[in-house]
Design an enzyme around this catalytic site. Structure first.
Site, PDB file in Angstrom:
ATOM      1  N   SER A 262      48.867  36.526  41.742  1.00 22.90           N
ATOM      2  CA  SER A 262      48.059  36.939  42.824  1.00 22.90           C
ATOM      3  C   SER A 262      47.494  38.257  42.437  1.00 22.90           C
ATOM      4  O   SER A 262      46.955  38.491  41.386  1.00 22.90           O
ATOM      5  CB  SER A 262      48.630  36.817  44.161  1.00 22.90           C
TER       6      SER A 262
ATOM      7  N   ASP B 220      43.958  35.297  41.682  1.00 26.66           N
ATOM      8  CA  ASP B 220      43.962  33.614  41.450  1.00 26.66           C
ATOM      9  C   ASP B 220      42.853  33.031  42.773  1.00 26.66           C
ATOM     10  O   ASP B 220      42.737  31.946  42.844  1.00 26.66           O
ATOM     11  CB  ASP B 220      45.230  33.009  41.965  1.00 26.66           C
TER      12      ASP B 220
ATOM     13  N   ASP C 246      40.965  38.337  44.641  1.00 30.59           N
ATOM     14  CA  ASP C 246      42.404  38.715  44.070  1.00 30.59           C
ATOM     15  C   ASP C 246      42.402  37.888  42.780  1.00 30.59           C
ATOM     16  O   ASP C 246      41.521  37.140  42.517  1.00 30.59           O
ATOM     17  CB  ASP C 246      43.499  38.489  44.742  1.00 30.59           C
TER      18      ASP C 246
END
Length: 477
Positions: free
Chosen positions: A101, A246, A244
């Protein structure tokens, strides 16, 4: 000791503790848990990844483990996490997303999905048990897989995800908008541009990077704030958008470069889609309860598994129009949405693209700049940041004392005012008689102590945030 642990969103830790045998073993544990719990579906696992340097290697280890377990592996390459989840659910398949992430590039992680969707906390426990039960030969294996021998479904998954939004919002939905896309190293940077352009917006790509940049959509890096303010000043965009790493958490800034809070984006999404049942963690603003479009508000602990559980419970109670969102902006669609003869299917996993599109659509619908749309929500004023390098063994005693020792809490917060209530659902959320809120909680993904503030004005919120971080730093010693 290994740094790997389950947090608010999957298994995460240092790359050196994950790449190799651990990635293989945890994947074997995941598949074993699915078999033990009867969640086999089509007995397939889709494997996706973000753009971190370590992700392809880890994804190959995961794919090898799936194949060695006797299941079918489908390699999807780099794609947004919600696109992977959507593709897996369509195939009645499980999924693993290799991503850390927003955390730094020296860390990575695994997000697990059963054929029914994102796993819950009970599944996490089952995966741990299955992993620990593996024989040493399996736990220590670190095979690589020749991905040319398996099905590749990344392009199809991405195309279906793009069509999900272009079909629902419709051609020219964003016509006339000028949108900057902060590309950085987001796995959705091309997808986002394709969707926005297909809906009629004019886009400009900004700051594309070949190295991973840990963009946090909740605790913004000063360099991101500065970049976005400069682009807004120099280009005259209607908005600047990003995600972000992902793409399950959005970042949206208005025409003047002010970055919107994640819970504001969630409120905007609920209002735009006519969703009246809101499930959100305690870190989201208390202004949600006062919103005229929110008929039911369910509060949960932080983390998408808790939000998903809250949405499922709301559905069991017969609630309609269900949406979940977190203070980081990730939106989980708990109900189908129909309008103008088109249907947007539920997708109960965090998604960045939906709130971005709803925010842009509100500019068009209202004819107001994004700052005006935000002002109409009356969402209050909040601020958030974190103290880094604060491991659990330091934060836990502080939080326990704050929750259980009223004298300590009153002494710590004497400069703020009288305490009206203390909520220890997740961390310690202190509500004061003057209406302010100071909420401390340990991050589930990194060695950090986070601080969330609600106050009467933006200036007060920022000042209280600086005070709250300083007070916590001093108390931690």
């Amino acid at each position: 000791m290994s740094s790997l642990k389950f947090g608010t969103s999957g298994l995460r830790g240092l790359v050196i503790d994950l790449d190799g045998a651990p990635a293989y073993a945890w994947t074997r544990g995941f598949v074993s848990h699915l078999e033990r719990s009867g969640q086999v579906g089509s007995k397939s696992v889709l494997v996706g990844e973000d753009l971190r340097a370590s992700s392809p290697s880890i994804a190959a280890r995961c794919a090898a483990a799936v194949k060695d377990a006797g299941w079918r592996v489908v390699a999807c390459g780099a794609l947004p996490t919600p696109a992977l989840a959507m593709a897996a659910m369509a195939r009645d398949a499980a999924a693993i997303m290799v991503t850390g992430s927003h955390i730094p590039d020296d860390r990575n992680g695994l997000k697990f999905y059963s054929p029914a969707g994102e796993i819950d906390k009970a599944d996490e426990g089952g995966i741990r048990l299955a992993h620990d039960d593996l024989v040493p030969e399996i736990r220590e294996a670190a095979h690589r897989l020749d991905l040319s021998s398996v099905e590749h479904a990344g392009p199809a998954a991405i195309n279906a995800y793009v069509a999900r939004y272009t079909d629902f919002f419709g051609k020219d939905a964003l016509k006339g908008l000028r949108i900057g896309v902060y590309e950085q190293s987001s796995v959705a940077r091309d997808v986002l541009t394709i969707v926005l352009a297909a809906l009629g917006a004019t886009t400009t790509g900004l700051a594309r990077s070949d190295r991973f940049i840990p963009v946090d959509t909740e605790a913004h890096r000063p360099e991101d704030v500065e970049l976005i303010a400069g682009w807004a000043r120099d280009h005259g965009f209607d908005a600047i958008v990003s995600t972000d790493g992902d793409a399950d958490r959005p970042l949206v800034a208005g025409e003047a470069g002010a970055i919107l809070r994640g819970d504001v984006l969630g409120m905007m999404t609920a209002n735009h889609l006519g969703l009246r049942t809101i499930v959100t963690p305690v870190t989201s603003s208390s202004a949600i309860e006062a919103a005229d479009f929110a008929e039911t508000v369910v509060r949960t602990r932080v983390g998408s598994p808790f939000v998903i559980a809250g949405m499922a419970e709301a559905a069991r109670q017969g609630r309609a129009g269900i949406v979940g969102f977190e203070a980081n902006g990730g939106v989980l669609l708990g109900s189908d949405v129909s309008r103008d003869g088109r249907t947007l299917d539920a997708l109960p996993t965090r998604d960045a693209v939906l709130p971005i599109l709803c925010a842009m659509s509100e500019i068009v619908r209202t004819g107001k700049p994004l700052s005006g749309v935000v002002a109409d929500l009356n969402a209050g004023f909040t601020a958030a940041d974190r103290l880094q390098d604060v491991p659990a063994e330091r934060s836990a005693p502080f939080l326990a004392r704050l929750a259980g020792d009223r004298g300590f809490a009153e002494a710590l917060f004497a400069p703020v005012g009288a305490i009206a209530a203390i909520d220890a659902m997740d961390g310690v959320r202190t509500i004061f008689a003057n209406g302010e809120v100071i909420h401390y909680r340990a991050s589930g993904n990194a060695p950090e102590l986070r601080c969330y503030i609600e106050a009467g004005s933006r200036e007060d919120a920022l000042q209280r945030l600086a005070w709250g971080l300083g007070a916590a730093r001093e108390a931690l010693g």
